[in-house]
Design a protein around this motif. Structure first.
Motif, PDB file in Angstrom:
ATOM      1  N   UNK A   1       4.664  -7.271  -7.844  1.00  0.00           N
ATOM      2  CA  UNK A   1       3.855  -6.946  -6.675  1.00  0.00           C
ATOM      3  C   UNK A   1       2.574  -6.236  -7.076  1.00  0.00           C
ATOM      4  N   UNK A   2       1.651  -6.210  -6.120  1.00  0.00           N
ATOM      5  CA  UNK A   2       0.402  -5.462  -6.272  1.00  0.00           C
ATOM      6  C   UNK A   2       0.567  -4.183  -5.476  1.00  0.00           C
ATOM      7  N   UNK A   3       0.328  -3.047  -6.117  1.00  0.00           N
ATOM      8  CA  UNK A   3       0.415  -1.759  -5.422  1.00  0.00           C
ATOM      9  C   UNK A   3      -1.004  -1.206  -5.272  1.00  0.00           C
ATOM     10  N   UNK A   4      -1.351  -0.831  -4.045  1.00  0.00           N
ATOM     11  CA  UNK A   4      -2.672  -0.284  -3.753  1.00  0.00           C
ATOM     12  C   UNK A   4      -2.477   1.190  -3.410  1.00  0.00           C
TER      13      UNK A   4
ATOM     14  N   UNK B   1      -9.179   2.591   4.402  1.00  0.00           N
ATOM     15  CA  UNK B   1      -8.824   1.332   3.751  1.00  0.00           C
ATOM     16  C   UNK B   1      -7.325   1.199   3.501  1.00  0.00           C
ATOM     17  N   UNK B   2      -6.569   2.248   3.768  1.00  0.00           N
ATOM     18  CA  UNK B   2      -5.139   2.232   3.482  1.00  0.00           C
ATOM     19  C   UNK B   2      -4.339   2.147   4.785  1.00  0.00           C
ATOM     20  N   UNK B   3      -3.662   1.016   5.043  1.00  0.00           N
ATOM     21  CA  UNK B   3      -2.884   0.897   6.282  1.00  0.00           C
ATOM     22  C   UNK B   3      -1.746   1.912   6.396  1.00  0.00           C
TER      23      UNK B   3
ATOM     24  N   UNK C   1       0.859  -1.189   0.000  1.00  0.00           N
ATOM     25  CA  UNK C   1       0.000   0.000   0.000  1.00  0.00           C
ATOM     26  C   UNK C   1       0.890   1.233   0.000  1.00  0.00           C
ATOM     27  N   UNK C   2       0.528   2.208  -0.798  1.00  0.00           N
ATOM     28  CA  UNK C   2       1.353   3.396  -0.985  1.00  0.00           C
ATOM     29  C   UNK C   2       0.567   4.639  -0.574  1.00  0.00           C
TER      30      UNK C   2
ATOM     31  N   UNK D   1      -6.631   0.727  -7.336  1.00  0.00           N
ATOM     32  CA  UNK D   1      -6.937   2.022  -6.729  1.00  0.00           C
ATOM     33  C   UNK D   1      -8.022   1.849  -5.681  1.00  0.00           C
ATOM     34  N   UNK D   2      -7.835   2.530  -4.563  1.00  0.00           N
ATOM     35  CA  UNK D   2      -8.849   2.522  -3.510  1.00  0.00           C
ATOM     36  C   UNK D   2     -10.049   3.354  -3.951  1.00  0.00           C
ATOM     37  N   UNK D   3     -11.218   3.099  -3.399  1.00  0.00           N
ATOM     38  CA  UNK D   3     -12.363   3.958  -3.712  1.00  0.00           C
ATOM     39  C   UNK D   3     -12.074   5.398  -3.269  1.00  0.00           C
TER      40      UNK D   3
END
Length: 163
Positions: free
Chosen positions: A77-80, A114-116, A5-6, A106-108
């Motif tokens: 990797x998966x980047x959120x 939702x982003x740690x 998560x970014x 992408x986050x809503x």
């Protein structure tokens, strides 16, 4: 394949006074240093650790540079990410199109819960910035780096993303 998560945050040198001890009925007195000096942090939370880079400003180029650095440690990797303009810019989209090993989600909109990495910034601010006075940005960055390296990051990424 790791899920990363970014997020970014801005921190300035102005001290944040929180809870203090004082005689009941008296007004607490503390040193406050106001400063417009600021640093920006680009951070990624992965495998219960936080990877950070400092930047004078955050833009598409800095995000691409940060993603390149992540590729050195994590090949695929998966980047959120949230919906910040520099995450969805033409430059970043072109970069992601060329780098198929990075899967982006992408986050809503308007959902920092939702982003740690947002929680990392909150914990960091509370432990490093509250009631601490730093002389300059170098000292502030050292304090942040020391805290991030020594804190036990026990955050369940899946619990955040599946709320």
């Amino acid at each position: 394949m790791p899920i990363i998560t970014l997020d970014e945050c801005s921190i300035d040198l102005t001290a944040r006074m929180k809870k203090v001890w004082a005689v009941k009925g008296s007004k607490p007195i503390g040193l406050i240093k106001y400063s417009i000096k600021r640093t920006h942090i680009i951070g990624a939370f992965v495998n219960n650790k936080i990877v950070i880079r400092y930047a004078e400003k955050v833009n598409s180029g800095k995000i691409i540079e940060f993603l390149d650095n992540l590729k050195l440690d994590y090949r695929k990797f998966v980047i959120v990410m949230d919906n910040a303009g520099w995450h969805r810019s033409k430059e970043v989209k072109a970069y992601l199109e060329l780098n198929k090993e990075i899967i982006v989600e992408y986050l809503p909109p308007y959902s920092p819960e939702l982003n740690p990495t947002e929680t990392v910034w909150k914990i960091m601010r509370r432990n490093v910035l509250d009631s601490n006075l730093f002389e300059d940005l170098i000292e502030l960055r050292l304090g942040i780096r020391e805290f991030i390296n020594n804190y036990n990051w026990n955050i369940d990424v899946f619990r955040y993303l599946c709320r």
